[in-house]
Motif scaffolding. Sequence first.
Motif, short mmCIF file in Angstrom:
data_model
loop_
_atom_site.label_atom_id
_atom_site.label_comp_id
_atom_site.label_asym_id
_atom_site.label_seq_id
_atom_site.Cartn_x
_atom_site.Cartn_y
_atom_site.Cartn_z
N PHE A 16 0.83 -1.21 0.00
CA PHE A 16 0.00 0.00 0.00
C PHE A 16 0.86 1.26 0.00
N GLN A 17 0.24 2.33 -0.44
CA GLN A 17 0.91 3.63 -0.50
C GLN A 17 0.19 4.57 0.46
N GLU A 18 0.97 5.30 1.24
CA GLU A 18 0.39 6.30 2.16
C GLU A 18 -0.46 7.29 1.36
N ASP A 19 -1.54 7.75 1.94
CA ASP A 19 -2.45 8.74 1.35
C ASP A 19 -3.21 8.23 0.13
N ARG A 20 -3.03 6.98 -0.24
CA ARG A 20 -3.79 6.42 -1.36
C ARG A 20 -4.63 5.23 -0.91
N ASP A 21 -3.97 4.32 -0.17
CA ASP A 21 -4.63 3.10 0.29
C ASP A 21 -4.88 3.22 1.79
N GLY B 32 -5.84 -3.36 7.99
CA GLY B 32 -6.02 -4.78 8.23
C GLY B 32 -5.69 -5.66 7.04
N ILE B 33 -5.02 -5.09 6.04
CA ILE B 33 -4.69 -5.91 4.85
C ILE B 33 -3.17 -5.88 4.59
N HIS B 34 -2.62 -4.67 4.40
CA HIS B 34 -1.22 -4.56 3.96
C HIS B 34 -0.48 -3.47 4.73
N LEU B 35 0.84 -3.52 4.61
CA LEU B 35 1.70 -2.44 5.07
C LEU B 35 1.88 -1.42 3.95
N THR B 36 2.17 -0.22 4.32
CA THR B 36 2.68 0.78 3.37
C THR B 36 4.21 0.78 3.49
N GLY B 37 4.85 1.52 2.61
CA GLY B 37 6.30 1.67 2.76
C GLY B 37 6.64 2.27 4.12
N ARG B 38 5.84 3.24 4.52
CA ARG B 38 6.09 3.87 5.82
C ARG B 38 5.92 2.88 6.98
N ARG B 39 4.88 2.08 6.92
CA ARG B 39 4.66 1.11 8.01
C ARG B 39 5.73 0.02 8.00
N ALA B 40 6.21 -0.36 6.81
CA ALA B 40 7.32 -1.33 6.74
C ALA B 40 8.57 -0.72 7.37
N GLY B 41 8.81 0.56 7.08
CA GLY B 41 9.96 1.25 7.66
C GLY B 41 9.87 1.32 9.17
N ALA B 42 8.66 1.60 9.66
CA ALA B 42 8.46 1.68 11.10
C ALA B 42 8.66 0.32 11.77
N ASP C 200 4.59 3.07 -7.84
CA ASP C 200 5.95 3.55 -8.04
C ASP C 200 6.83 3.01 -6.90
N LYS C 201 7.73 2.10 -7.24
CA LYS C 201 8.54 1.43 -6.20
C LYS C 201 9.40 2.43 -5.42
N GLN C 202 9.92 3.42 -6.12
CA GLN C 202 10.80 4.36 -5.44
C GLN C 202 10.04 5.15 -4.38
N ARG C 203 8.79 5.44 -4.67
CA ARG C 203 7.98 6.17 -3.69
C ARG C 203 7.81 5.33 -2.42
N VAL C 204 7.62 4.03 -2.61
CA VAL C 204 7.49 3.13 -1.45
C VAL C 204 8.78 3.12 -0.65
#
Length: 265
Positions: free
Chosen positions: A199-204, A208-218, A238-242
């Motif tokens: 998932f992408q922050e501010d989009r998804d 209860g389904i997926h992590l975002t890049g931010r949540r994976a980082g956290a 966009d992978k780089q955004r994640v």
Amino acid sequence: MRLTVIGCTGSMSGPDAAASSYLVQAEGPGADGAERTWSVILDLGPGAMGQMLNHVDPRDIDAIAVSHLHADHMVDLIGMQVYRRWHPDGPLPPVDVVGTPGGMERTRAVGGDGEDEDYADVLTFRDLTPGTPFTVGPLTIDVFPAWHPVPAFGIRVTGPSDDDSARRVTLGYTGDTDTCEGIEQMADGLDLLLSEAAFQEDRDTVRGIHLTGRRAGALAAGGRVGRLVLTHIQPWTDKQRVADEAAEEFDGPIDLAVPGATWAI
Ligand SMILES: [Zn+2]
């Protein structure tokens, strides 16, 4: 212990990669005491069976650990079954398929097979339980409850370091999950965290389904993890955004999974 990406596209196969599948290998004594390579596959999503043939001979696979029974993580178990049962050189020995309960019935549904089919000659289905490790040669597999719409596990693999077999190292694979206690427990102290970031922050915004890049980082942050590898990114993202999102939370090394990439741990 080595991790190799077989497939890494999120939710489906993609233009550059099959869906989720990873190879974990380590050296250790075999039944005869002689040193050999042990191989465990984590998930076997669409397209992964074929790509796997570039990295390991199916007769050398010691176990297949399935994080959960969503199609994008397991449908190529049917290809594995056909390969093992119908190989022209003769059937391959049964391989353990371990994960959440119901693996055999789910595989049967994908295969369109009748109720008398249990794949017992080629696939040995075993249910895993959090708190009860499963051992494959020098590798120990532990599962942790994830937060996903179906029963799902994060999978931690502990095994010998690639450069010093006396030292035990760990990698953790989130499978599919949102942030939760079980996955935080799995991630604690890992040398390498292979984390979905579908998932992408501010989009998804659904939880209860997926992590975002931010949540994976956290999940990786706070000295919990040595290296973060981001995976399960869908073709429309966009992978780089994640990766940028993850880097806002985690200041250690971050890689994006690509097919064939290998990490020696
Ligand atoms: Zn899923």
